[in-house]
Scaffold this active site. Structure first.
Site, mmCIF file in Angstrom:
data_model
loop_
_atom_site.group_PDB
_atom_site.id
_atom_site.type_symbol
_atom_site.label_atom_id
_atom_site.label_comp_id
_atom_site.label_asym_id
_atom_site.label_seq_id
_atom_site.Cartn_x
_atom_site.Cartn_y
_atom_site.Cartn_z
ATOM 1 N N THR A 95 -23.027 -2.754 -12.310
ATOM 2 C CA THR A 95 -22.754 -1.474 -11.655
ATOM 3 C C THR A 95 -22.014 -0.531 -12.595
ATOM 4 O O THR A 95 -22.276 0.678 -12.627
ATOM 5 C CB THR A 95 -21.932 -1.697 -10.370
ATOM 6 O OG1 THR A 95 -22.708 -2.505 -9.478
ATOM 7 C CG2 THR A 95 -21.582 -0.399 -9.689
ATOM 8 N N CYS A 147 8.324 -12.062 14.041
ATOM 9 C CA CYS A 147 8.622 -13.058 13.005
ATOM 10 C C CYS A 147 9.971 -13.711 13.297
ATOM 11 O O CYS A 147 10.883 -13.098 13.851
ATOM 12 C CB CYS A 147 8.612 -12.417 11.625
ATOM 13 S SG CYS A 147 9.909 -11.189 11.362
ATOM 14 N N HIS A 199 10.016 -3.775 10.172
ATOM 15 C CA HIS A 199 8.847 -4.181 10.949
ATOM 16 C C HIS A 199 8.750 -3.319 12.211
ATOM 17 O O HIS A 199 9.652 -2.553 12.550
ATOM 18 C CB HIS A 199 8.944 -5.667 11.305
ATOM 19 C CG HIS A 199 8.733 -6.570 10.129
ATOM 20 N ND1 HIS A 199 8.606 -7.937 10.254
ATOM 21 C CD2 HIS A 199 8.619 -6.311 8.809
ATOM 22 C CE1 HIS A 199 8.427 -8.478 9.058
ATOM 23 N NE2 HIS A 199 8.431 -7.515 8.165
ATOM 24 N N ARG A 202 -11.569 8.170 -1.772
ATOM 25 C CA ARG A 202 -11.497 9.624 -1.663
ATOM 26 C C ARG A 202 -11.574 10.022 -0.191
ATOM 27 O O ARG A 202 -12.277 9.395 0.590
ATOM 28 C CB ARG A 202 -12.639 10.267 -2.462
ATOM 29 C CG ARG A 202 -12.502 10.019 -3.947
ATOM 30 C CD ARG A 202 -13.569 10.676 -4.784
ATOM 31 N NE ARG A 202 -14.879 10.066 -4.653
ATOM 32 C CZ ARG A 202 -15.252 8.920 -5.238
ATOM 33 N NH1 ARG A 202 -14.381 8.241 -5.955
ATOM 34 N NH2 ARG A 202 -16.476 8.454 -5.076
ATOM 35 N N GLY A 211 -24.052 -4.504 -7.435
ATOM 36 C CA GLY A 211 -25.508 -4.464 -7.470
ATOM 37 C C GLY A 211 -26.112 -5.726 -6.880
ATOM 38 O O GLY A 211 -25.399 -6.646 -6.452
ATOM 39 N N LEU A 252 -24.886 -9.389 -8.416
ATOM 40 C CA LEU A 252 -23.579 -9.906 -8.000
ATOM 41 C C LEU A 252 -23.547 -10.096 -6.493
ATOM 42 O O LEU A 252 -22.977 -11.082 -5.996
ATOM 43 C CB LEU A 252 -22.453 -8.969 -8.455
ATOM 44 C CG LEU A 252 -21.034 -9.432 -8.109
ATOM 45 C CD1 LEU A 252 -20.747 -10.833 -8.634
ATOM 46 C CD2 LEU A 252 -19.991 -8.434 -8.634
ATOM 47 N N GLU A 308 8.916 -3.887 15.429
ATOM 48 C CA GLU A 308 9.901 -4.036 16.499
ATOM 49 C C GLU A 308 11.189 -3.263 16.175
ATOM 50 O O GLU A 308 11.783 -2.627 17.050
ATOM 51 C CB GLU A 308 10.229 -5.521 16.714
ATOM 52 C CG GLU A 308 9.040 -6.379 17.115
ATOM 53 C CD GLU A 308 8.330 -7.011 15.922
ATOM 54 O OE1 GLU A 308 7.889 -8.161 16.059
ATOM 55 O OE2 GLU A 308 8.216 -6.352 14.850
#
Length: 376
Positions: free
Chosen positions: A207, A86, A58, A218, A303, A306, A60
């Site tokens: 779609t 944590c 993590h 990309r 599209g 949806l 820290e």
């Protein structure tokens, strides 16, 4: 990695630098939050780091290792961390223990951790060990960086961002379907950066049939590419669709089609069956399933049908809209929503951010119901 050598004059400076470090982990930490940590003594940064991929160190720990590598003693220093350290054993040991053992003198956290396993206990443990604790510095910025993690911890749901690109008169494509390209190259590159920060990209069979997209990222290096999720009630997807040629996809149907399901599974894809009462995919159940699978942020590129279903069923938290300075006339719209009887029935959003991207305008607008409790 270069470190910011500017003097840290106050807690805001320290946290701003920690947030800059957190942003370096944008594409690698999921399902963990993106956390940065800088350790400061006498206004000078003596160590810095950000959270590594799940199961690794993590922020820290990275910052303390960095300080040690540079010959700096962290005892008595101040650690600025963008989320409460944590206090539980997960894939890694508790960071709060490590800070206590290292002799850190003060910890400044942007926010308490929404994870029920932490939720203030990390800061309480630090205070009990005699470490001075401050919380709430640049909290809003820290929240935005990890909005999906907060959503999943608080609601059990990912943060869902629906992207559309349209002309100034609201068309996403010509009536015949041609849409490449309404917006300019800068907006398209920016869209890929938003794709990259999500852990799942959702699209629909419409779609796939119309555009045969790959829906890959990309122009942005993504060690953890987003999972492609295809909403396809009747499993109509062609087995040679471009989206199926790369990394495995999750194909979500309303019913098993044994032969097609077997072919998809044989090709390495997963078929998930989540029907609603109307024989379509149960979209709210899908969002719950994505949350269960530790997906923090969902990016929708679909599209108008949806898109409309996602909005109508309350599955969208914010819209990412790119508007091009052009007029197209009659064409395909953003949302195939039914007409309203009264204007008072409109779905209300609020503008969260407006920016110019190249020649286009980018709008982030959030639905009024998409609020997450960030406090205990």
């Amino acid at each position: 990695m270069a470190h910011d050598s500017a003097s840290i004059l106050n807690d805001t400076d320290g946290m701003a630098l920690a947030l800059a470090w957190a942003a370096k982990g944008m594409f690698i930490t999921a399902p963990n939050p993106r956390i940065g940590c800088v350790i400061v003594r006498d206004g000078v940064v003596i160590g810095a780091g950000h959270t590594q991929p799940a199961g690794q160190a993590h922020a820290e720990i990275q910052a303390m290792r960095d300080a040690a590598a540079r010959g700096n003693d962290v005892r008595g220093a101040t650690a600025y961390v963008t989320l409460e350290p944590c206090s539980h054993y997960g894939r890694t040991p508790p960071c709060s223990n490590a800070l206590v053992q290292a002799g850190i003198g003060r910890v400044v956290a942007a926010m308490t951790d929404p994870n029920p396993l932490v939720a203030g206990r990390g800061l309480a443990q630090l205070e009990a060990a005699g470490i001075a604790v401050t919380s709430g510095v640049l909290a809003e910025q820290a929240y935005e960086l990890n909005i999906g993690f907060f959503s999943r911890m608080r609601r059990g749901l990912p943060w869902v961002r629906l992207k559309v690109a349209a002309s100034l008169d609201g068309a996403t494509a010509l009536a015949g379907g041609e849409s490449q390209w309404i917006t300019g190259p800068d907006a398209r590159a920016d869209g890929h950066a938003w794709r990259a920060r999500a852990q799942a990209i959702v699209t629909g069979i419409g779609t796939i049939k119309a555009d045969d997209p790959q829906l890959t990222v990309r122009g942005v290096e993504t060690p953890l590419p987003p999972r492609r999720v295809i909403v396809d009630s009747r499993l109509e997807i062609p087995l040679d669709a471009r989206i199926l040629q790369g990394e495995p996809c999750w194909v979500v149907a309303a019913a098993e089609q044994p032969e097609k399901s077997a072919a998809l599974r044989a090709a390495g894809h997963e078929v998930i069956v989540l029907p609603n009462a109307r024989g379509k995919v149960d979209l709210p159940a899908l969002m719950q399933e994505l949350g269960r699978r530790e997906i923090n942020e969902v990016h929708v590129e679909a599209g108008s049908k949806l898109n409309a279903s996602m909005v109508r069923e309350g599955c969208v938290d914010e819209l990412l809209v790119y508007l091009a300075p052009s007029l197209i006339g009659p064409g395909q719209g953003m949302f195939e929503l039914p007409p309203l009887a009264r204007l008072s029935d409109k779905r209300q959003l609020r503008f969260h951010d407006l920016a110019r991207v190249g020649d286009d305008i980018r709008i982030l607008a959030r639905f009024a119901q998409s609020t997450i409790n960030t406090e205990e």
